[in-house]
Scaffold this active site. Structure first.
Site, PDB file in Angstrom:
ATOM      1  CG  ASP A 185       1.283   1.486  -3.342  1.00  8.07           C
ATOM      2  OD1 ASP A 185       0.812   1.797  -2.216  1.00  8.07           O
ATOM      3  OD2 ASP A 185       1.443   0.312  -3.706  1.00  8.07           O
ATOM      4  CG  ASP A 209      -8.112  -0.290   6.026  1.00  2.96           C
ATOM      5  OD1 ASP A 209      -7.051  -0.416   6.666  1.00  2.96           O
ATOM      6  OD2 ASP A 209      -9.238  -0.458   6.531  1.00  2.96           O
TER       7      ASP A 209
HETATM    8  N1  AR6 Z   1      -1.997   4.303  -2.077  1.00  2.48           N
HETATM    9  C1  AR6 Z   1      -2.639   5.503  -2.108  1.00  2.48           C
HETATM   10  N2  AR6 Z   1      -3.961   5.619  -2.350  1.00  2.48           N
HETATM   11  C2  AR6 Z   1      -4.674   4.494  -2.548  1.00  2.48           C
HETATM   12  C3  AR6 Z   1      -4.097   3.200  -2.521  1.00  2.48           C
HETATM   13  C4  AR6 Z   1      -2.693   3.136  -2.268  1.00  2.48           C
HETATM   14  N3  AR6 Z   1      -2.042   1.961  -2.214  1.00  2.48           N
HETATM   15  N4  AR6 Z   1      -5.078   2.286  -2.766  1.00  2.48           N
HETATM   16  C5  AR6 Z   1      -6.227   2.985  -2.957  1.00  2.48           C
HETATM   17  N5  AR6 Z   1      -5.987   4.307  -2.840  1.00  2.48           N
HETATM   18  P1  AR6 Z   1     -10.544   3.957  -0.154  1.00  2.48           P
HETATM   19  P2  AR6 Z   1     -12.425   5.330   1.672  1.00  2.48           P
HETATM   20  C6  AR6 Z   1      -6.907   5.463  -2.949  1.00  2.48           C
HETATM   21  O1  AR6 Z   1     -11.656   3.196  -0.784  1.00  2.48           O
HETATM   22  O2  AR6 Z   1     -13.201   5.867   0.522  1.00  2.48           O
HETATM   23  C7  AR6 Z   1     -11.852   0.340   3.024  1.00  2.48           C
HETATM   24  O3  AR6 Z   1     -12.477  -0.884   2.808  1.00  2.48           O
HETATM   25  C8  AR6 Z   1      -8.187   5.303  -3.695  1.00  2.48           C
HETATM   26  O4  AR6 Z   1      -7.969   5.375  -5.104  1.00  2.48           O
HETATM   27  O5  AR6 Z   1      -9.303   3.215   0.172  1.00  2.48           O
HETATM   28  O6  AR6 Z   1     -12.096   6.246   2.805  1.00  2.48           O
HETATM   29  C9  AR6 Z   1     -11.796   0.700   4.504  1.00  2.48           C
HETATM   30  O7  AR6 Z   1     -11.629  -0.424   5.320  1.00  2.48           O
HETATM   31  C10 AR6 Z   1      -8.954   6.522  -3.197  1.00  2.48           C
HETATM   32  O8  AR6 Z   1      -8.550   7.691  -3.924  1.00  2.48           O
HETATM   33  O9  AR6 Z   1     -11.032   4.663   1.247  1.00  2.48           O
HETATM   34  C11 AR6 Z   1     -13.110   1.373   4.747  1.00  2.48           C
HETATM   35  O10 AR6 Z   1     -14.111   0.418   5.017  1.00  2.48           O
HETATM   36  C12 AR6 Z   1      -8.467   6.680  -1.763  1.00  2.48           C
HETATM   37  O11 AR6 Z   1      -7.318   5.830  -1.656  1.00  2.48           O
HETATM   38  C13 AR6 Z   1     -13.392   2.058   3.444  1.00  2.48           C
HETATM   39  O12 AR6 Z   1     -12.649   1.352   2.443  1.00  2.48           O
HETATM   40  C14 AR6 Z   1      -9.478   6.287  -0.691  1.00  2.48           C
HETATM   41  O13 AR6 Z   1     -10.232   5.168  -1.116  1.00  2.48           O
HETATM   42  C15 AR6 Z   1     -12.895   3.481   3.435  1.00  2.48           C
HETATM   43  O14 AR6 Z   1     -13.269   4.111   2.226  1.00  2.48           O
END
Ligand code: AR6
Length: 187
Positions: A23, A47
């Site tokens: 995380d 995020d």
């Molecule tokens: N630590 C590390 N990685 C994480 C965590 C964490 N705590 N939580 C999730 N991930 P995403 P995107 C991973 O959806 O595709 C949001 O609503 C997750 O498993 O967070 O760029 C924003 O506001 C995945 O591998 O980002 C934008 O609107 C990675 O982080 C939108 O989502 C990215 O998934 C951005 O979408």
């Protein structure tokens, strides 16, 4: 290199590119990357986790900045997180691959690395941008992410000493390990 061709860390001169499962909000680094949206409005995924763990100071700064174009990044405080800065990068939404997604993804990482340098960041943690809600295929995103960071770490002038991808689940970790193995093998 492991027997199956996967790899968890790569030395580039006196710098290091590392893969870790976990995380990102718990990761201790000078700065952590966020996968944000162009309104910097917060949301789900990483995020949401960053804003929840870091507290309202991060959103207050995001509101002041107002927004960030796709393929770019902006810096805020890290609030209560164990980092000095959050670097909010806006990756592309996947639209099938013909809308410049590859270049926009590379650009989001490049901009993050440039912002990190501008703030003298030595240790940086990054999430896998765009591969969650934004739907960018993992197998295609991982080599782009790793290549962009490796190219930056090869440069003479960077404050960065270690860049760690903090990957949230086994599937993401496996895709990055495979891509790092290929990168190290020259692919
Ligand atoms: N630590 C590390 N990685 C994480 C965590 C964490 N705590 N939580 C999730 N991930 P995403 P995107 C991973 O959806 O595709 C949001 O609503 C997750 O498993 O967070 O760029 C924003 O506001 C995945 O591998 O980002 C934008 O609107 C990675 O982080 C939108 O989502 C990215 O998934 C951005 O979408």
């Amino acid at each position: 290199m492991r027997g199956d061709g996967t790899l968890r860390s790569l030395r580039i001169g006196d710098r290091e590119l590392v893969l870790e499962k976990g995380d990102i909000t718990r990761h201790k680094a000078d700065a952590i990357g966020n996968a944000a949206n162009s309104r910097l409005a917060g949301g789900g995924g990483v995020d949401g986790a960053i804003h929840r763990a870091g507290g309202p100071a991060i959103m207050a700064e995001c509101r002041k900045i107002g927004g960030c174009p796709t393929g770019q990044a902006v810096v805020t405080t890290a609030g209560n997180l164990p980092a000095r800065y959050v670097i909010h990068a806006v990756g592309p939404v996947w639209r099938g691959g013909g809308a410049g997604e590859d270049e926009l993804l590379a650009s989001a990482y490049r901009s993050t690395l440039e912002r990190a340098d501008a703030h003298g960041v030595e240790t940086l943690a990054l999430p896998s941008i765009s591969t969650g809600v934004y739907g960018f295929p993992l197998e295609r995103a991982a080599p782009i992410a790793l290549r962009t960071v490796a190219e930056h770490l090869k440069k003479g002038k960077t404050s960065l000493r270690r860049v760690t991808f903090v990957l949230f689940n086994d599937e993401t970790m496996a895709a990055y390990e495979k891509a790092l193995g290929k990168l190290a093998a020259g692919g």
